[in-house]
Design a protein around this motif. Structure first.
Motif, PDB file in Angstrom:
ATOM      1  N   ARG A  78       0.854  -1.183   0.000  1.00  0.00           N
ATOM      2  CA  ARG A  78       0.000   0.000   0.000  1.00  0.00           C
ATOM      3  C   ARG A  78       0.892   1.236   0.000  1.00  0.00           C
ATOM      4  O   ARG A  78       1.273   1.746   1.051  1.00  0.00           O
ATOM      5  CB  ARG A  78      -0.939  -0.045   1.202  1.00  0.00           C
ATOM      6  N   SER A 132       1.769   5.115  -1.868  1.00  0.00           N
ATOM      7  CA  SER A 132       1.209   6.245  -2.601  1.00  0.00           C
ATOM      8  C   SER A 132       2.275   7.314  -2.787  1.00  0.00           C
ATOM      9  O   SER A 132       3.101   7.533  -1.898  1.00  0.00           O
ATOM     10  CB  SER A 132       0.026   6.818  -1.816  1.00  0.00           C
ATOM     11  N   SER A 133       2.242   7.962  -3.940  1.00  0.00           N
ATOM     12  CA  SER A 133       3.126   9.103  -4.204  1.00  0.00           C
ATOM     13  C   SER A 133       2.269  10.311  -4.569  1.00  0.00           C
ATOM     14  O   SER A 133       1.376  10.205  -5.404  1.00  0.00           O
ATOM     15  CB  SER A 133       4.099   8.789  -5.343  1.00  0.00           C
ATOM     16  N   THR A 182       6.223  10.398  -0.751  1.00  0.00           N
ATOM     17  CA  THR A 182       5.929   8.984  -0.969  1.00  0.00           C
ATOM     18  C   THR A 182       5.707   8.327   0.386  1.00  0.00           C
ATOM     19  O   THR A 182       6.499   8.520   1.319  1.00  0.00           O
ATOM     20  CB  THR A 182       7.066   8.272  -1.725  1.00  0.00           C
ATOM     21  N   ALA A 230      -2.043  11.125   0.616  1.00  0.00           N
ATOM     22  CA  ALA A 230      -1.274   9.889   0.475  1.00  0.00           C
ATOM     23  C   ALA A 230      -1.903   8.754   1.283  1.00  0.00           C
ATOM     24  O   ALA A 230      -1.993   7.621   0.801  1.00  0.00           O
ATOM     25  CB  ALA A 230       0.176  10.123   0.905  1.00  0.00           C
ATOM     26  N   GLU A 254      -5.129   7.634  -0.539  1.00  0.00           N
ATOM     27  CA  GLU A 254      -4.828   6.896  -1.766  1.00  0.00           C
ATOM     28  C   GLU A 254      -4.249   5.514  -1.458  1.00  0.00           C
ATOM     29  O   GLU A 254      -4.636   4.516  -2.078  1.00  0.00           O
ATOM     30  CB  GLU A 254      -3.845   7.699  -2.619  1.00  0.00           C
ATOM     31  N   ALA A 255      -3.336   5.436  -0.493  1.00  0.00           N
ATOM     32  CA  ALA A 255      -2.696   4.158  -0.159  1.00  0.00           C
ATOM     33  C   ALA A 255      -3.690   3.161   0.434  1.00  0.00           C
ATOM     34  O   ALA A 255      -3.537   1.952   0.254  1.00  0.00           O
ATOM     35  CB  ALA A 255      -1.538   4.392   0.810  1.00  0.00           C
TER      36      ALA A 255
END
Length: 195
Positions: free
Chosen positions: A2, A4-5, A18, A77, A80-81
């Motif tokens: 999991r 995200s950037s 990140t 982040a 999204e993750a």
């Protein structure tokens, strides 16, 4: 994994971030705000989140824009993750001592943004850092992560300890909330079927 950037560029800040929710607590952080670097380093460590962050901001004005925009990017982040949040524990809470300070945090990855901020910070500054920016950071984070977070200082007289206790406590609560519960790994943890 999991991961995200996030990149965020405005006329006030330029941020690259990140996040790995399933990391080892490793971080490389350059926010341009020394005290925030310290807080985010220990946030990553205690949450076991791998975090890379660089921010170029208009700190010649003050630290407000950088602190708030980093909160926005970190919240994005997390959201999204987490994806659809399938299998997560959803809730987490921690009461954390930091010398004379005692801080409570509680998290619900509900999809609803709410910050219950009840930290009593006795001074206006820690070094050159404006302590009012602590609430700004968490408000930006919560709004963009779409989660509920309560932060409450139960006791404490040292502003640094109270703020550090809050970041550590929140990290540990988030670590518990984002963890995958093997018994419910294929389920959304809500009777609504969505978070």
């Amino acid at each position: 994994m999991r991961i995200s950037s996030i990149t965020r560029k405005t006329s006030e800040t330029e941020i690259s971030l990140t996040l790995n929710l399933d990391g080892k607590g490793e971080s490389r952080i350059s926010s341009g705000v020394g005290f925030l670097d310290h807080m985010l380093t220990l946030f990553a460590r205690h949450g076991r989140f791998d975090l890379e962050l660089s921010c170029k901001g208009d700190t010649w004005v003050d630290d407000h824009h950088s602190v708030e925009d980093i909160g926005i990017a970190l919240g994005q982040a997390f959201r999204e993750a987490l994806g659809d949040k399938r299998g997560i524990c959803r809730f987490g809470d921690t009461i954390l001592p930091m010398d004379e300070a005692l801080v409570l945090s509680a998290v619900d990855l509900s999809g609803r943004s709410y910050l219950g901020f009840a930290l009593s910070i006795p001074t206006q500054k820690v070094g050159s850092f404006d302590t009012e920016l602590v609430e700004e950071f968490w408000q930006a984070f919560v709004r963009n992560a779409c989660l509920t977070l309560h932060l409450r200082s139960i006791s404490g007289t040292n502003s640094h300890h109270i703020i550090e206790g809050a970041f550590k406590s929140a990290a540990r609560s988030l670590r518990a909330a984002v963890a995958i519960d093997p018994a419910f790994a294929s389920e959304i943890p809500s009777t609504k079927g969505v978070l």
